[in-house]
Each structure stands twice: as C-alpha cells, then as structure tokens.
Design a protein around this motif. Sequence first.
Motif, PDB file in Angstrom:
ATOM      1  N   UNK A 285      -2.691  15.805 -13.396  1.00  0.00           N
ATOM      2  CA  UNK A 285      -2.374  14.845 -12.352  1.00  0.00           C
ATOM      3  C   UNK A 285      -1.572  15.734 -11.095  1.00  0.00           C
ATOM      4  N   UNK A 286      -0.742  16.831 -11.391  1.00  0.00           N
ATOM      5  CA  UNK A 286      -0.310  17.657 -10.399  1.00  0.00           C
ATOM      6  C   UNK A 286      -1.324  18.170  -9.643  1.00  0.00           C
ATOM      7  N   UNK A 287      -2.505  18.607 -10.335  1.00  0.00           N
ATOM      8  CA  UNK A 287      -3.635  19.258  -9.444  1.00  0.00           C
ATOM      9  C   UNK A 287      -4.344  18.281  -8.503  1.00  0.00           C
ATOM     10  N   UNK A 288      -4.184  16.878  -9.016  1.00  0.00           N
ATOM     11  CA  UNK A 288      -5.034  15.903  -8.204  1.00  0.00           C
ATOM     12  C   UNK A 288      -3.994  15.721  -7.256  1.00  0.00           C
ATOM     13  N   UNK A 289      -2.709  15.654  -7.309  1.00  0.00           N
ATOM     14  CA  UNK A 289      -1.802  15.030  -6.342  1.00  0.00           C
ATOM     15  C   UNK A 289      -1.961  16.092  -5.050  1.00  0.00           C
ATOM     16  N   UNK A 290      -2.019  17.214  -5.142  1.00  0.00           N
ATOM     17  CA  UNK A 290      -2.144  18.246  -3.996  1.00  0.00           C
ATOM     18  C   UNK A 290      -3.366  18.240  -3.650  1.00  0.00           C
TER      19      UNK A 290
ATOM     20  N   UNK B 168      -1.260   3.926 -16.660  1.00  0.00           N
ATOM     21  CA  UNK B 168      -1.207   4.229 -18.042  1.00  0.00           C
ATOM     22  C   UNK B 168      -1.282   2.786 -18.713  1.00  0.00           C
ATOM     23  N   UNK B 169      -1.396   2.877 -20.041  1.00  0.00           N
ATOM     24  CA  UNK B 169      -1.512   1.818 -20.745  1.00  0.00           C
ATOM     25  C   UNK B 169      -0.846   1.886 -22.160  1.00  0.00           C
ATOM     26  N   UNK B 170      -0.235   0.695 -22.966  1.00  0.00           N
ATOM     27  CA  UNK B 170       0.467   0.882 -23.991  1.00  0.00           C
ATOM     28  C   UNK B 170      -0.742   1.017 -25.081  1.00  0.00           C
TER      29      UNK B 170
ATOM     30  N   UNK C  61       2.014   5.252 -12.575  1.00  0.00           N
ATOM     31  CA  UNK C  61       3.115   6.165 -12.145  1.00  0.00           C
ATOM     32  C   UNK C  61       3.199   6.505 -10.763  1.00  0.00           C
ATOM     33  N   UNK C  62       4.411   6.497 -10.282  1.00  0.00           N
ATOM     34  CA  UNK C  62       4.895   6.520  -8.947  1.00  0.00           C
ATOM     35  C   UNK C  62       5.263   7.886  -8.525  1.00  0.00           C
TER      36      UNK C  62
ATOM     37  N   UNK D 293       3.234   5.210 -23.996  1.00  0.00           N
ATOM     38  CA  UNK D 293       2.105   4.891 -23.100  1.00  0.00           C
ATOM     39  C   UNK D 293       1.187   5.898 -23.123  1.00  0.00           C
ATOM     40  N   UNK D 294       0.004   5.746 -22.953  1.00  0.00           N
ATOM     41  CA  UNK D 294      -1.308   6.816 -22.917  1.00  0.00           C
ATOM     42  C   UNK D 294      -1.785   6.863 -21.283  1.00  0.00           C
ATOM     43  N   UNK D 295      -2.432   7.826 -21.110  1.00  0.00           N
ATOM     44  CA  UNK D 295      -3.301   7.787 -19.583  1.00  0.00           C
ATOM     45  C   UNK D 295      -4.242   6.584 -20.005  1.00  0.00           C
ATOM     46  N   UNK D 296      -4.452   5.889 -18.968  1.00  0.00           N
ATOM     47  CA  UNK D 296      -5.565   4.734 -18.984  1.00  0.00           C
ATOM     48  C   UNK D 296      -6.862   5.372 -18.666  1.00  0.00           C
ATOM     49  N   UNK D 297      -7.233   6.270 -19.193  1.00  0.00           N
ATOM     50  CA  UNK D 297      -8.514   6.785 -19.016  1.00  0.00           C
ATOM     51  C   UNK D 297      -9.466   6.717 -20.335  1.00  0.00           C
ATOM     52  N   UNK D 298     -10.653   6.749 -20.138  1.00  0.00           N
ATOM     53  CA  UNK D 298     -11.662   6.582 -21.366  1.00  0.00           C
ATOM     54  C   UNK D 298     -11.689   8.037 -22.110  1.00  0.00           C
TER      55      UNK D 298
END
Length: 239
Positions: free
Chosen positions: A67-72, A120-122, A131-132, A148-153
């Motif tokens: 996530x940090x990589x993608x934020x920048x 994210x999803x439960x 997430x903000x 909660x987990x990342x809502x990715x496949x």
Amino acid sequence: MSGLKNRLEKSKKIVFLTGAGISQESGIATFRGKDGLWQRYDPMKFASIQAFIDNPKLVWNWYNDRRREMLVANPNLGHIAIANLQNYRHVSVVTQNIDGLHQRAGSRDVVELHGNIFDTKCTKCDFKSTMKSEFFDLQICKSCGSYLRPDVVWFGEGLKQEIWNEAVIHSMNCDMMIVVGTSLTVSPANSLLLYAKRNHATLVELNPANSPYSDEMDFCIRKTATEGLPTLFSIFGTI
C-alpha cells in the motif's frame, strides 16, 4: 499503424484490459515475471486465506508495504491517455491491477477484477470498508469483531461473480479491445478476448513482449503503455 488508426476512428466502445506492466511504469513492482514479488515471496504465505488465518499480522504488514508503495506512485502517461480518451469515445477499463491508478488518472468506468488493495472486508460477515489513513493497523470488524482482510483475490479464491459478469458484458459489447501491459497468462481474465472476438471487435496488443495470444491479435504494438498509448491516440489531438 494507419490501419489501426482508421479502426480506432470508427470505434465507438473501447475496452482496455490492463495488467501489471502499465503500473510498473509508475514504479509499482509486479507480482509475476522474472523480477516479480512471487520470485521473492511465497504467495501461499502472503496471499492466501490460510496464510491470513495462520498469521494475520504478517500478511497485513506485507500488504501495508504494498500500500505504501502504491500511495507514492502516480498515474503515468499511459493511465492518463486512457482517461483522456473518454472525451472522445465510450471507454471502459477492465484491470487486473489493485492499485487504483486508473481511477486516480480520471477513468470513470473501471472494473477491478482482483479487487483494490485499499479496500477491506470482514473474514466472517459482510462488512466492508475503505482505508483512508496512511497508517494501516490491523483492523477489527465493527460489526462482529473479526479481523478485516484486504479485499483482493487471493490464491485459491475465485473472482466475484458480479465483477466478472460486468467485465464480460463490456467485452461482449465493445468494438475494440486494447490489451495493455499484461502477458495474458492469468485466467479467467485472458478469456475476455474471446468474448470481444465473438463481437468481431478489433483486438490490439500493446506490450513489449509477445503473449500466448499474440497470434490472435489484429494489431500488435511492441511498446510500453507510456510510449504507445499517447502516440496512438494523437489522432484525437493532444491527450
């Protein structure tokens, strides 16, 4: 190239099928390939539901690094060219990427086949959130108290049926599909070509290397997204 530009001028609905290559040009590491993350990390220890059950904090923190990589990272000229083409044509994006860069570039109709890393999803109930904050602590569901987990496949999981249906409908109704930055080795995303082909859509591959489906393409452009897309769409002016 002139033949492709003629078909592009006549097209009304264009679908882009994008993969890791377009995001790599924004500095985001790919998952597959020679230098991909799965060459350094065991996907079953970081991207499976069993891995999360065994060690949720380890998996969560690994995704925090992503996530940090993608934020920048910022949308590149390829993302921007696709978004700006909306001013001239009906454009839909079907992406295998989870970084949200298409939306940040301004694309409005984006189907995220593999989810979004900031969602994210439960693990137990239907609760979902986005997430903000830049500081992503391991989160607990507000409804049931589970993680909660990342809502990715993840590996071993199928695509969400409603997402897949949307991608298929776009593919069945387009008159041009442009495949950008993907080796087309991941199923079922690669089967979307078949749906487009049944509609007699023009198939275009824009990727530096061949894919298993290169022979099926009407046109192949051996360039990266940032090199090829702005040039291709220059027929509409500066985009």
